[in-house]
Write a protein that holds these residues in place. Structure first.
Motif, PDB file in Angstrom:
ATOM      1  N   ARG A  42       0.782  -1.186  -0.174  1.00 25.95           N
ATOM      2  CA  ARG A  42       0.046   0.000  -0.055  1.00 25.95           C
ATOM      3  C   ARG A  42       0.870   1.360  -0.042  1.00 25.95           C
ATOM      4  O   ARG A  42       1.641   1.488   1.019  1.00 25.95           O
ATOM      5  N   TYR A  61      -0.022   8.222  -5.595  1.00 28.38           N
ATOM      6  CA  TYR A  61      -1.058   6.962  -6.204  1.00 28.38           C
ATOM      7  C   TYR A  61      -2.521   7.417  -5.814  1.00 28.38           C
ATOM      8  O   TYR A  61      -2.710   8.049  -4.577  1.00 28.38           O
ATOM      9  N   ARG A  87      -0.183   2.331 -13.914  1.00 26.35           N
ATOM     10  CA  ARG A  87      -1.033   1.592 -13.581  1.00 26.35           C
ATOM     11  C   ARG A  87      -1.622   1.924 -12.099  1.00 26.35           C
ATOM     12  O   ARG A  87      -0.883   2.568 -11.354  1.00 26.35           O
ATOM     13  N   ASN A  88      -2.842   1.531 -11.735  1.00 29.17           N
ATOM     14  CA  ASN A  88      -3.409   1.795 -10.414  1.00 29.17           C
ATOM     15  C   ASN A  88      -3.353   2.924  -9.904  1.00 29.17           C
ATOM     16  O   ASN A  88      -3.213   3.512  -8.756  1.00 29.17           O
ATOM     17  N   LYS A  90      -1.260   5.677 -10.561  1.00 27.06           N
ATOM     18  CA  LYS A  90       0.055   6.159 -10.376  1.00 27.06           C
ATOM     19  C   LYS A  90       0.400   7.339 -11.216  1.00 27.06           C
ATOM     20  O   LYS A  90       0.185   7.482 -12.339  1.00 27.06           O
TER      21      LYS A  90
END
Length: 141
Positions: A42, A61, A87-88, A90
């Motif tokens: 995390r 993030y 990704r995610n 970022k």
């Protein structure tokens, strides 16, 4: 009895909350200052550099990110740079460690990164500013 159960349930919930902190990782390879929950994947933000390079990669993030021109601000200083989306959620921007924005960030612990109409804030709490200063020392060119 009901009050005791409610109090115990409240304590259990408090213990279940993640413990976010700033961790400085150094050794072989890059130096990383991460706003993370230790021993998990995390992350909220990372600062990364090659020791002595004078350049840091700032990543935050969150929700979906869009690439584009970014404005970085800390204190009265600002800079324009390109931001990359990953990704995610970022979002990564590059900044020299001798830039006034980075110097203000090291002093205040707060930097805003805006791309388009979206802004993210990277904030290092007062208790962790020594780690940020150490990161700056290790990365400075």
């Amino acid at each position: 009895m009901t009050m005791l159960l409610a109090a115990l349930a409240g304590l259990a919930l408090q213990g279940a909350e993640p413990h976010w902190t700033w961790s400085l990782y150094q050794g072989e390879g890059p130096v990383v200052l991460a706003n993370d929950v230790p021993d998990t994947a995390r992350l909220r933000a990372t600062l990364e550099c090659e020791p002595g390079s004078g350049v840091t990669r700032i990543a935050s993030y969150g929700a979906a990110a869009e690439p584009g021109m970014a404005t970085l601000r800390s204190g009265a200083a600002s800079a324009a740079t390109e931001a990359e989306a990953g990704r995610n959620g970022k979002l990564t921007a590059v900044l020299r460690t001798d830039h006034p924005v980075f110097a203000a960030f090291v002093q205040t612990g707060r930097m805003a990164v805006a791309v388009g109409g979206n802004e993210r804030v990277v904030e290092v709490q007062t208790a962790h500013l020594a780690k940020l200063r150490r990161f700056a020392e290790l990365c400075g060119g």
